[in-house]
Design an enzyme around this catalytic site. Structure first.
Site: not given
Ligand SMILES: [Zn+2]
Length: 604
Positions: A392-393, A396, A399
């Site tokens: 998940h991190e 980010h 991205h």
């Molecule tokens: Zn998040």
């Protein structure tokens, strides 16, 4: 909860398990020097004030100045707060962090004239400016984001009045927050070990996941007994908050508070309505999930306090950090070589602060600024959930990496509307990978349930919130008072409609509106639902789709804020003004619900 572990001190953590912030500032003295430089730069801001109308060249100079200030500011601020997060008891970094906060405020204040000054230049003149100076044309989208608000800006005198009373509009929310976080006294209840624990918001969440039903029940009843007692006060704070939103929308010539809130990101209201409509069409799937939970838990009645306890134990799937890194690389492979090379970079170049130490900030996040690596903070413990957090991190961070390396500073960030899509897509790709590789039915059941619970808590629950939020704003706008009786009645019915007949109607849940801080966030929560559904559709395209679809996704990761979020998503292959992406997401939910039903039937 009662587990006693001896955490290492910060200086005892192995260097390889820490993030390398020396690449940002080699020493804290370098940070101090940068602080001095920035202070001088901020003082220069005033010399640009009043120059914008002079012509395109002057405007470009002012924008450049603003960029330099903000860019240096971000780096300074991030470094200090990340150093402070390493050990929140370290007073040196606490002080650096609070100084960074002050200089941040000074910088914003020194540049506060910029937007009003842009708005004071007529559109025709700005068009001439764009034609005159090529460099300015490049800032066109940035300036249009400001001038787009033109019809909602009031004459200077009225703006002055509004600025003077701005604080009053956030008063009700502030009162709610103080009441909810400081003054409300929750009762003492028993935990899993039979010990007395003081109920709080955090403890409530933990106890609701307990496998002991009595523990869950008494936490639930104890919590709501307090909200029951304060419901009239809480209806009043919520009501005045809604009135504030509605009044500001009216003053600024918006047709509604929702139009005003969504226009900040240029999101059409149809996106919101479509979400609510399609989720409602698919409520029978949530009802089936609730029925399955009731059956799996073998209870006569399923109560609200039975909705959060894990259906399946996760002890069969544990990953050490080293194993998790390998698994992450395997799972994220469908994102292609370019993407993967940066994931490796994150592991090898110390972007990640891995282990927990004394005083370290809890939880996980991805951070950094335009001129830094997109660092990740974790508090690693061996589990499947942590593997999910890692990807998940990482979503980010990659991205951010792509955005910062493909966009100039001015477009080098992205809005919250887009942010969670990149991270949730990675989680969904991991789920796809695990389901493609794990054969053990119990393990599969755990993975399926992890996905279904995430979907329930995000798509269904946040849309329920969104529906409620819109209801209270429209009721107030129509002149209907938001009393606690009225709120309880609507919320109780809404909750029953979402969860269906297999969930027993606990009287307390009608009061849930009273304890949710998000209802004070002004049309914020719907983005969780749209983001999760978009990520679901995108991960299907990435894992099962064509190379073109993968490249479209990578283009979204590189787009930053160079265009409005809805347009960026369209280019990624998801049109959020239409219902298709939602329908796709529900298809995946249904398939996985089918499989979990089958497995639980067999295991039984
Ligand atoms: Zn998040």
């Amino acid at each position: 909860m009662s587990e006693i572990k001896k955490l290492p001190k910060r200086e005892e953590v192995a260097v390889k398990d820490t993030w390398d912030l020396t690449k940002v500032f080699a020493t804290d003295e370098e940070w101090e020097k940068a602080f001095e430089e920035l202070t001088k730069l901020i003082e220069q801001s005033a010399t640009f004030q009043g120059t914008l109308e002079k012509g395109a060249d002057a405007l470009v100079l002012a924008i450049h100045h603003m960029e330099v200030v903000n860019r240096k500011l971000e780096t300074l601020y991030c470094y200090a707060s990340m150093k402070s997060d390493e050990d929140t008891t370290n007073s040196k970094y606490q002080s650096m962090s609070s100084r960074a906060g002050s200089i941040f405020a000074n910088a914003q204040e020194s540049l506060a004239w910029f937007e009003p000054e842009i708005l004071s230049i007529p559109d025709e003149v700005l068009q001439d400016f764009f034609a005159e100076n090529e460099e300015l044309a490049f800032y066109k989208h940035f300036i249009e984001q400001i001038t787009g608000k033109r019809e909602h800006i009031l004459p200077a005198e009225q703006e002055g009045l509004l600025a003077g009373v701005a604080e009053i509009f956030s008063g009700a929310g502030e009162t709610f927050s103080i009441l909810n976080n400081a003054d409300l006294q929750f009762p003492v209840v028993k935990n899993d070990e039979g010990e007395d624990v003081q109920l709080s918001h955090g403890v409530f969440g933990q106890l609701l996941e307990s496998r002991n039903r009595e523990v869950r029940k008494s936490a639930f009843e104890g919590m709501y007994q307090v909200y029951d007692q304060f419901q009239h006060t809480l209806a009043s704070t919520l009501s005045f908050n809604v009135k504030g939103d509605n009044t500001q929308a009216k003053i600024r010539h918006y047709s509604s508070a929702r139009e005003k809130a969504l226009s900040q990101n240029h999101v059409p209201e149809s996106v919101y309505d479509t979400l609510v409509e399609v989720v409602n069409e698919h409520l029978p799937l949530l009802h089936r999930y609730v029925a399955l939970r009731k059956k799996a838990m073998k209870v006569e009645e399923l109560h609200t306090y039975d909705l959060y306890t894990p259906l399946i134990e996760d002890d069969s799937l544990k990953y050490t950090y080293e194993q998790a890194k390998e698994k992450a690389l395997l799972a994220l492979a469908p994102l292609g070589e370019e993407y993967l090379s940066h994931v490796k970079e994150a592991f090898d170049d110390r972007w990640i602060d891995v282990v927990e130490n004394q005083g370290k900030r809890s939880g996980a996040y991805s951070g950094g600024s335009y001129d830094m690596s997109p660092y990740i903070l974790m508090n690693w413990h061996d589990s499947l959930d942590q593997l999910y957090t890692l990807v998940h991190e990482m979503g980010h961070s990659i991205h951010s990496y792509f955005t910062r390396n493909n966009q100039p500073f001015i477009y080098g960030d992205y809005s919250i509307f887009l942010a969670e899509i990149a991270s949730t897509t990675n989680e969904n790709i991991l789920t796809e990978h695990l389901l493609a590789t794990e054969k053990d039915p119990k393990v599969r059941a755990y993975i399926l349930n992890h996905y279904l619970d995430g979907f329930k808590g995000t798509v269904f629950r946040q849309t329920q919130f969104a529906e409620f939020e819109h209801f209270i704003h429209t009721q107030d706008a129509a002149g209907n008072p938001l009393t606690s009786d009225m709120l309880n009645e609507y919320y109780g019915d809404l909750n029953a409609r979402y969860y269906g007949e297999h969930l027993t109607k606990d009287a307390q849940i009608a009061l849930e509106w009273a304890r949710i801080p998000h209802f004070y966030y002004n049309y914020y929560v719907f983005q969780y639902s749209t983001g999760f559904a978009a990520a679901s559709a995108l991960s299907q395209k990435i894992v099962h789709g064509t190379e073109k679809e993968l490249n479209q996704y990578l283009d979204y990761l590189k787009a930053g804020s160079s265009d409005y979020p809805i347009e960026v998503m369209k280019r990624a292959g998801v049109d959020m003004t239409r219902k298709d992406y939602l329908v796709e997401a529900f298809k995946v939910f249904e398939q996985r619900l089918n499989e979990l039903e089958e497995i639980l039937e067999e295991i039984d």
